[in-house]
Write a protein that holds these residues in place. Structure first.
Motif, PDB file in Angstrom:
ATOM      1  N   ASN A 467      42.806  56.523  22.957  1.00 42.74           N
ATOM      2  CA  ASN A 467      43.257  57.911  22.833  1.00 42.74           C
ATOM      3  C   ASN A 467      42.425  58.829  23.721  1.00 42.74           C
ATOM      4  N   TYR A 468      41.127  58.590  23.718  1.00 41.46           N
ATOM      5  CA  TYR A 468      40.213  59.389  24.547  1.00 41.46           C
ATOM      6  C   TYR A 468      40.564  59.245  26.029  1.00 41.46           C
ATOM      7  N   LEU A 469      40.810  58.010  26.458  1.00 40.97           N
ATOM      8  CA  LEU A 469      41.157  57.785  27.870  1.00 40.97           C
ATOM      9  C   LEU A 469      42.450  58.498  28.251  1.00 40.97           C
ATOM     10  N   ILE A 470      43.439  58.416  27.379  1.00 40.80           N
ATOM     11  CA  ILE A 470      44.737  59.036  27.667  1.00 40.80           C
ATOM     12  C   ILE A 470      44.612  60.553  27.746  1.00 40.80           C
ATOM     13  N   SER A 471      43.751  61.117  26.906  1.00 46.91           N
ATOM     14  CA  SER A 471      43.599  62.576  26.895  1.00 46.91           C
ATOM     15  C   SER A 471      42.749  63.078  28.053  1.00 46.91           C
ATOM     16  N   LYS A 472      41.796  62.252  28.511  1.00 43.49           N
ATOM     17  CA  LYS A 472      40.874  62.708  29.545  1.00 43.49           C
ATOM     18  C   LYS A 472      41.417  62.498  30.947  1.00 43.49           C
ATOM     19  N   HIS A 473      42.170  61.439  31.167  1.00 46.88           N
ATOM     20  CA  HIS A 473      42.647  61.084  32.501  1.00 46.88           C
ATOM     21  C   HIS A 473      44.166  61.217  32.581  1.00 46.88           C
ATOM     22  N   LYS A 474      44.654  61.248  33.805  1.00 47.08           N
ATOM     23  CA  LYS A 474      46.092  61.212  33.982  1.00 47.08           C
ATOM     24  C   LYS A 474      46.596  59.877  33.452  1.00 47.08           C
ATOM     25  N   PRO A 475      47.537  59.889  32.506  1.00 50.59           N
ATOM     26  CA  PRO A 475      47.947  58.642  31.846  1.00 50.59           C
ATOM     27  C   PRO A 475      48.459  57.585  32.836  1.00 50.59           C
ATOM     28  N   ARG A 476      48.074  56.365  32.578  1.00 46.60           N
ATOM     29  CA  ARG A 476      48.539  55.212  33.346  1.00 46.60           C
ATOM     30  C   ARG A 476      49.211  54.231  32.394  1.00 46.60           C
ATOM     31  N   GLY A 477      50.079  53.401  32.936  1.00 42.61           N
ATOM     32  CA  GLY A 477      50.815  52.456  32.102  1.00 42.61           C
ATOM     33  C   GLY A 477      49.910  51.547  31.300  1.00 42.61           C
ATOM     34  N   TRP A 478      48.807  51.065  31.923  1.00 39.99           N
ATOM     35  CA  TRP A 478      47.935  50.118  31.222  1.00 39.99           C
ATOM     36  C   TRP A 478      47.254  50.756  30.019  1.00 39.99           C
ATOM     37  N   MET A 479      47.071  52.079  30.037  1.00 44.80           N
ATOM     38  CA  MET A 479      46.441  52.756  28.896  1.00 44.80           C
ATOM     39  C   MET A 479      47.334  52.662  27.660  1.00 44.80           C
ATOM     40  N   TYR A 480      48.618  52.939  27.837  1.00 46.50           N
ATOM     41  CA  TYR A 480      49.554  52.867  26.707  1.00 46.50           C
ATOM     42  C   TYR A 480      49.779  51.424  26.286  1.00 46.50           C
ATOM     43  N   GLN A 481      49.798  50.515  27.239  1.00 46.03           N
ATOM     44  CA  GLN A 481      49.942  49.099  26.888  1.00 46.03           C
ATOM     45  C   GLN A 481      48.777  48.665  26.013  1.00 46.03           C
ATOM     46  N   GLU A 482      47.569  49.066  26.412  1.00 51.87           N
ATOM     47  CA  GLU A 482      46.387  48.677  25.644  1.00 51.87           C
ATOM     48  C   GLU A 482      46.396  49.328  24.256  1.00 51.87           C
ATOM     49  N   ARG A 483      46.770  50.593  24.192  1.00 52.50           N
ATOM     50  CA  ARG A 483      46.766  51.276  22.891  1.00 52.50           C
ATOM     51  C   ARG A 483      47.791  50.676  21.937  1.00 52.50           C
ATOM     52  N   SER A 484      48.866  50.134  22.491  1.00 48.07           N
ATOM     53  CA  SER A 484      49.902  49.547  21.622  1.00 48.07           C
ATOM     54  C   SER A 484      49.347  48.415  20.770  1.00 48.07           C
ATOM     55  N   LEU A 485      48.307  47.728  21.265  1.00 49.50           N
ATOM     56  CA  LEU A 485      47.725  46.612  20.512  1.00 49.50           C
ATOM     57  C   LEU A 485      47.063  47.091  19.235  1.00 49.50           C
ATOM     58  N   TYR A 486      46.617  48.343  19.234  1.00 45.69           N
ATOM     59  CA  TYR A 486      45.808  48.845  18.126  1.00 45.69           C
ATOM     60  C   TYR A 486      46.587  49.797  17.223  1.00 45.69           C
ATOM     61  N   ASN A 487      47.847  50.054  17.579  1.00 41.96           N
ATOM     62  CA  ASN A 487      48.694  50.914  16.759  1.00 41.96           C
ATOM     63  C   ASN A 487      49.075  50.213  15.465  1.00 41.96           C
ATOM     64  N   VAL A 488      49.222  50.991  14.406  1.00 39.58           N
ATOM     65  CA  VAL A 488      49.688  50.459  13.129  1.00 39.58           C
ATOM     66  C   VAL A 488      51.169  50.814  12.988  1.00 39.58           C
ATOM     67  N   GLY A 489      51.991  49.811  12.816  1.00 34.66           N
ATOM     68  CA  GLY A 489      53.427  50.044  12.677  1.00 34.66           C
ATOM     69  C   GLY A 489      54.171  49.748  13.962  1.00 34.66           C
ATOM     70  N   ASP A 490      55.324  49.079  13.817  1.00 34.64           N
ATOM     71  CA  ASP A 490      56.105  48.654  14.978  1.00 34.64           C
ATOM     72  C   ASP A 490      56.631  49.831  15.779  1.00 34.64           C
ATOM     73  N   ASP A 491      57.024  50.895  15.107  1.00 35.77           N
ATOM     74  CA  ASP A 491      57.611  52.033  15.820  1.00 35.77           C
ATOM     75  C   ASP A 491      56.625  52.627  16.815  1.00 35.77           C
ATOM     76  N   GLU A 492      55.384  52.791  16.381  1.00 42.25           N
ATOM     77  CA  GLU A 492      54.363  53.350  17.276  1.00 42.25           C
ATOM     78  C   GLU A 492      54.048  52.393  18.415  1.00 42.25           C
ATOM     79  N   LYS A 493      53.998  51.097  18.113  1.00 42.98           N
ATOM     80  CA  LYS A 493      53.764  50.100  19.160  1.00 42.98           C
ATOM     81  C   LYS A 493      54.860  50.169  20.221  1.00 42.98           C
ATOM     82  N   LEU A 494      56.109  50.168  19.747  1.00 46.61           N
ATOM     83  CA  LEU A 494      57.235  50.180  20.680  1.00 46.61           C
ATOM     84  C   LEU A 494      57.280  51.470  21.494  1.00 46.61           C
TER      85      LEU A 494
END
Length: 924
Positions: A467-494
Motif C-alpha cells: 500500500n505504501y509503495l502504491i501511494s508513494k510512487h506512480k503505480p506499476r502493474g507489479w505493485m498491484y500483482q504483489e498486493r493481490s497476494l496479501y488481500n483478504v477476499g477474492d473480490d479484492e484480489k481480483l
C-alpha cells in the motif's frame, strides 16, 4: 531474421512481447498465438460433466489458487524506466573512455527485464568495444559467445575464432580498445607474410659474444650490451660498480635458472623472440624477467604462454603460477578458457574452487574491482541460468557484491542474493538482502521484502508495505500483482489483478490465477478463455502447460498433447506437470504417426494461421524422423513469428549440428550469422551453398539477406530473381507458398502490381492464407479500397491469430471502423503498439493533447518502444514541454543511438529550450 522484414513486408511491425523471468520460471521466450480448433469445438459441445472434473484424470494434481504465486524477478526493475534510460544516455554521451564500457554494462542490466535479445547483445557489444583492460575484454567476449550459445554447436571448440575480431580469443588478449572492432574480421587465422629472409631473421646471432653466464659446469655466451639493455638491474650489474661488470664469466648457479633458460635469454636479447623456445623454458624466462624487472621480456613471455593456453587442462596448470606472479595477461588467458567453456566449466570442482575460494579472491584482487565485478557478474548470471547449487550461487553473488562500487552494481548483487535465498526458503536472510538492495534505490526489492514477510506469516505487514509503495510512487502493474497476494477476499484480489493487467499486460500471473480460480468454480469455458487470452499474445511454457492441464482435466487428450509438444519445442528440458505425467500421455507423445497424416495436419494448421498447432505437428514430425532438418527451419520461422527468438535460434543450431552436407550446414550457418546482424557474411554463406548445391533453402536465405540490405526499388528486382530461382527448386507447398508471398512483396516494391497480384493468388491456391494480406495491399495500391478491406476480412475469418489482421485492415477502413479494428487488435494483443500510436495521433488531431500523451504512456509503461517514445517526444515538443520531449528522446536514443528522426527531434528540442533560457536571461 528478427525483423521478419521479407516475410512480413506488409505486416505492421511485429511486437516483441517482453520477456521476464518474473513470469516464466524456465524460459524467456514469448510471443503471440491462438487456441486450436479441437478446444473451441469442445467448448461448443461439452463432454460429460462428470468426466470434466474427475481428479482421477490428474494424478499429479491440478494447481490451486492457494498455492499460486508469481516468482520474484531477479532482474533490476527501475521504478521509472524512461527516466533511467534518459539518464544513462546522457552519462554515456559525456563519459570518459575508462567509464564507457561499464555504463554499457549498466544499460544491459537495466534492459534485461525487457528480454530483447538483440538490444541486449548490442549493449554487450558496446561494452566490449569500449573495454580497455585485457581481463574485461576477455570476460565480455566470452559473455557475447555465451549469449549466442555457441557451446551448443557440435564441432566448435571453445577457443575457436568465429571470424570476428570482437569475439576472437586472441584479439581479447591485446591491450587497448578499438572502437571500430564490431564489424571487423579477425586476421588470426590468416597466414602472416614473411617480411624478411631467414638469413636476415637470425642475423643477430652472428654478433660476437663478450662474456659468459655459468650455470654449474655449463656456459651460455652472451653480448654484454644486449643483456644490459633488457633492464636497469642488468645494466647496473654489467656496467655499474659491481664485480660482475669486470668479469668475463658470471656465475648464475644460485639463481635457480637452467642453462637452457640462460641460452634462451641470450637469443632473446639478440632476436627479441620467445616463440622459438619450449613452454617450460619460457616459464623460466618469465621468472627471470620478473626478478630482474625485464618488462619487455616479461610481456613477451606472458604473450607466448597465453597463446599456448588452449584448453582447460593447460589453463588449470598455468593459473596458479599466474596468480602467484600476478601475471595479468597470463591470468587473463586462463580465465578466457574457463569462461569460454561455460556453462560446462561451472561443473568443474577445480574451476569453482578457483572462483569461490578465499585464497583465489586475494590472488585475483590485483586485476582491480571493475574487472572482477564484471567477471563475477557474468558468472552469477550463468550460474542462475544453469541453476547452480545454492551455496555456489551465493558465493558468486557475494563476490559480485564485494567488488561492486556503483549503487546499481551493489543493488543487482544484493537483490539476486535475496532471490536465491528466497528460493532456498531462508526468508530472514532473503529479507535482509532485499532491504539492503532497496536502500540503494531499487524499489522493486521491496516486493521481495513484502513476500518474505508474507512467508513468515506477516500478511498484514506485507499488505501495508505494498500500500505504501502504491501511494508513494506512480503505480506499476507489479505493485498491484504483489498486493493481490496479501488481500483478504477474492473480490479484492481480483480487483488488484485486473488493475495489474491493465497497467502491465505482460504479467502472466493475473491471467493464470483467474483461469485457475474459474476452473475451481467449475467455470470451465471462462477458465479456457482466460488462458487463451494470454496465449494469444504471449507464449511461455508455463502458460501452455496450464492450458494443457485444463485440457487434460476435461478429457481432451489430443489438445493436451498439442500444447505439451509446443512446450517442449519452446523448452526441451521443461519438466511438464512437475515430472509426473500420466503413462498414457507419455506413450502418446512417443507414438509414431504416419507421415501423410502429419503433413495433412500441418497444412491444415498452417493454412489456418494456427502457429501453436503447427509447432505441435512439426514437433511430432521431427520426433518421427529427426533427420528432416528443413522442418527445423520451418520450426524456427514459426517461433520467430511467435516472438520466441531464443527457441528459434536453438532450432537453427540443432539444424546446423545435424546437417547432412556442407551446403546444408552453410545455409544454417548463414541464418545464425544473419541473426547476429552479420548480413554480408550471411550472404557469402548463401552464395557458397548455392555454388555447391542449388536448393530452395539456400536461395531463400540469399533473398532474405538481400532484402535486409535495403536495396533501392530498382535493385529489388534481383531479390525477385532469387526467389524465382528458389521456386524452381524441389520443395513442399508450404515453403513455396511462403516464397510466393515474399515474391509478391518484392513485386510491389518494384511497382509491378499485376505480377504481385498473380504471386499472391498463386500462394492462396496452395493455402498460404497470409497472402490475403499482400493481396489486400495490391488492391489498396490500385485504389480498390473496398476490395482491400474485404480481402483482410477473409484473413480475419480464416485465421486463428487475428490481431495483426485487424491492425492491417484498419489501414483500409474509414476512421471509425479503423478505430474499432485497432481496439479489437489491442484486446487480442495488448502488446502491439501501433494501435496506441494511431489512437494518440487521432486525439492529437482533435486537440486533446493530454489524452493523446496518456494513450502513449499506457504502452510505454510496459513497452518503452522506440517509435512510441519518439511520438510522445514529438507531442511534448508540440505542447511546449521541452524537458519531457528531451527525456523521451534520450530514452529512445538509448535504445537506438543512430535513429535519425529522433536525433533531429532531440537537437531541435534542446535548441528551443536553450533559446527560451537565453530569452529569460535577457529579460532579467
Amino acid at each position: 531474421m528478427r525483423n521478419l522484414k521479407l516475410f512480413e513486408r506488409f505486416k505492421s511491425t511485429q511486437i516483441h512481447a517482453f520477456t521476464s523471468s518474473q513470469d516464466s520460471p524456465s524460459t524467456s521466450t514469448n510471443g503471440s498465438s491462438s487456441s486450436s480448433s479441437p478446444r473451441m469445438n469442445f467448448l461448443r459441445h461439452p463432454k460429460s460433466t462428470s468426466k470434466s472434473f474427475s481428479r482421477s484424470l490428474l494424478p499429479h494434481g491440478f494447481p490451486t489458487t492457494d498455492l499460486l504465486e508469481p516468482p520474484l524477478d531477479s532482474n533490476l526493475k527501475p521504478i521509472d524506466l524512461v527516466e533511467s534510460l534518459s539518464n544513462l544516455y546522457r552519462r554515456i554521451e559525456s563519459s570518459s573512455e575508462s567509464e564507457t564500457s561499464m555504463l554499457y554494462l549498466e544499460q544491459y542490466t537495466v534492459l534485461r527485464s525487457l528480454g530483447d535479445a538483440k538490444l541486449l547483445r548490442r549493449c554487450l557489444l558496446n561494452a566490449r568495444r569500449h573495454a580497455v583492460d585485457v581481463p574485461c575484454k576477455v570476460v565480455l567476449s566470452a559473455w557475447l559467445r555465451f549469449e549466442r550459445r555457441e557451446h551448443e554447436l557440435v564441432g566448435v571448440e571453445s577457443m575457436d575464432c568465429n571470424g570476428f575480431a570482437i569475439e576472437c580469443p586472441k584479439s581479447s588478449l591485446s591491450r587497448g580498445c578499438d572502437l571500430n572492432l564490431v564489424n571487423e574480421h579477425c586476421k588470426c587465422c590468416e597466414e602472416e607474410e614473411i617480411k624478411v629472409s631467414r638469413a636476415d631473421e637470425f642475423s643477430g646471432l652472428d654478433e660476437e659474444s663478450d662474456f659468459t653466464f655459468c650455470v654449474g659446469l655449463e656456459k651460455a655466451k652472451c653480448v654484454r650490451s644486449r643483456i644490459a639493455s633488457l633492464s636497469r638491474p642488468f645494466e647496473a650489474m654489467l656496467y655499474g660498480s659491481f664485480v660482475e661488470s669486470r668479469a668475463s664469466e658470471i656465475d648464475f648457479s644460485e639463481n635457480g635458472i637452467s642453462v637452457e633458460a640462460m641460452v634462451a635469454l641470450n637469443i632473446y636479447s639478440r632476436l627479441k623472440r620467445v616463440d622459438l623456445f619450449r613452454v617450460e623454458t619460457v616459464f623460466e624466462l618469465l621468472g627471470l624477467a620478473t626478478k630482474f624487472c625485464c618488462d619487455d621480456l616479461k610481456s613477451a613471455c606472458e604473450s607466448r604462454l597465453a597463446s599456448s593456453i588452449t584448453d582447460l587442462d593447460k589453463a588449470l596448470t598455468f593459473v596458479d603460477y599466474a596468480l602467484e606472479e600476478r601475471a595479468e595477461l597470463l591470468l587473463s588467458a586462463c580465465l578466457q578458457v574457463f569462461l569460454r567453456e561455460l556453462p560446462q566449466s561451472l561443473h568443474s570442482s577445480k574451476v569453482m574452487r578457483l572462483f569461490c575460494s578465499s585464497e583465489a579472491k586475494e590472488g585475483l584482487s590485483f586485476l582491480g574491482s571493475e574487472c572482477l565485478f564484471t567477471l563475477y557478474y557474468f558468472l552469477s548470471q550463468v550460474g542462475m541460468e544453469e541453476r547452480l547449487p545454492t551455496e555456489a550461487m551465493l558465493v558468486l553473488l557475494e563476490r559480485t557484491r564485494e567488488f561492486a562500487r556503483a549503487n546499481w552494481q551493489k543493488a543487482v548483487a544484493l537483490h539476486q542474493m535475496g532471490c536465491v535465498l528466497f528460493e532456498r526458503k531462508d526468508y530472514k536472510a532473503a529479507q535482509f538482502h532485499f532491504r539492503l538492495a532497496s536502500s540503494l534505490g531499487h524499489v522493486y526489492s521491496l516486493a521481495g521484502v513484502a513476500r518474505t514477510e508474507y512467508k513468515q506469516g506477516k500478511s498484514h505487514s506485507a499488505f501495508k508495505l505494498m500500500n505504501y509503495l502504491i501511494s508513494k510512487h506512480k503505480p506499476r502493474g507489479w505493485m498491484y500483482q504483489e498486493r493481490s497476494l496479501y488481500n483478504v477476499g477474492d473480490d479484492e484480489k481480483l480487483k488488484d489483478l485486473a488493475t495489474a493487467t491493465e497497467l502491465d499486460p505482460t504479467l502472466t500471473f493475473p491471467y493464470k490465477y483467474r483461469a485457475v480460480m474459474k476452473f475451481e468454480r467449475k467455470q470451465v469455458k471462462e477458465a479456457f478463455e482466460e488462458v487463451d487470452r494470454l496465449i494469444q499474445f504471449k507464449l511461455t511454457p508455463d502458460c501452455l502447460e496450464l492450458r494443457a492441464w485444463l485440457f487434460l482435466a476435461v478429457g481432451d487428450k489430443e489438445s493436451c498433447l498439442r500444447d505439451i509438444r509446443a512446450v517442449l519445442t519452446l523448452e526441451p528440458k521443461y519438466v511438464v506437470f512437475g515430472g509426473r505425467m500420466r503413462g498414457d500421455l507419455v506413450e502418446a507423445l512417443t507414438a509414431q504417426c504416419s507421415e501423410v497424416d502429419c503433413w495433412v495436419k500441418l497444412y491444415d494448421r498452417w493454412s489456418a494461421v494456427d502457429d501453436v498447432g503447427s509447432l505441435g505437428v512439426v514437433h511430432q514430425m521431427l520426433q518421427n524422423d529427426p533427420s528432416k532438418n528443413f522442418l527445423r527451419f520451418r520450426q524456427s520461422l514459426l517461433l520467430l513469428r511467435l516472438n520466441c527468438q531464443g527457441a528459434a535460434m536453438r532450432c537453427l543450431r540443432m539444424a546446423w549440428n545435424l546437417a547432412a552436407s556442407e551446403a546444408e550446414r552453410l545455409v544454417y550457418e548463414g541464418w545464425l550469422l544473419y541473426d547476429m546482424s552479420y548480413v554480408d557474411e550471411a550472404l557469402a554463406k548463401a552464395e557458397k551453398a548455392i555454388s555447391i548445391q542449388r536448393s530452395f533453402e539456400a536461395f531463400f536465405l540469399k533473398a532474405y539477406v538481400l532484402a535486409e540490405k535495403n536495396l533501392d526499388p530498382d535493385e529489388s528486382s534481383c531479390v525477385a530473381q532469387v526467389l524465382e530461382e528458389a521456386l524452381k527448386c524441389p520443395s513442399d507447398g508450404l515453403r513455396k507458398g511462403q516464397a510466393l508471398n515474399n515474391l509478391g512483396s518484392i513485386y510491389i516494391d518494384c511497382s509491378m502490381l499485376d505480377q504481385a497480384e498473380t504471386a499472391y493468388k498463386n500462394a492462396l491456391e496452395i493455402k498460404h492464407i497470409r497472402a490475403h494480406q499482400g493481396l489486400a495491399r495490391v488492391y489498396f495500391l490500385k485504389n480498390q479500397r473496398k476490395e482491400a478491406c474485404e480481402e483482410m476480412t477473409k484473413l480475419i475469418n480464416k485465421a486463428f491469430s487475428k490481431a495483426a489482421a485487424y491492425e492491417k485492415r484498419s489501414e483500409y477502413c474509414e476512421r471509425e471502423k479503423a478505430k474499432e479494428d485497432l481496439d479489437m487488435a489491442t484486446t487480442l494483443d495488448p502488446l502491439r503498439t501501433y494501435p496506441y500510436r494511431y489512437r494518440a495521433a487521432v486525439l492529437m488531431d482533435d486537440q486533446r493533447e493530454t489524452e493523446a500523451v496518456e494513450e502513449l504512456s499506457k504502452a510505454i509503461a510496459f513497452r518503452p518502444e522506440l517509435q512510441t517514445l519518439h511520438l510522445r517526444a514529438a507531442f511534448h515538443e508540440a505542447t511546449g514541454k521541452l524537458s519531457l520531449a528531451a527525456q523521451d528522446c534520450e530514452a529512445a536514443l538509448c535504445l537506438d543511438p543512430n535513429h535519425t528522426e529522433t536525433l533531429h527531434l532531440y537537437s531541435r528540442s534542446k535548441d528551443q529550450a536553450s533559446s527560451i533560457d537565453n530569452t529569460i536571461v535577457g529579460l532579467d
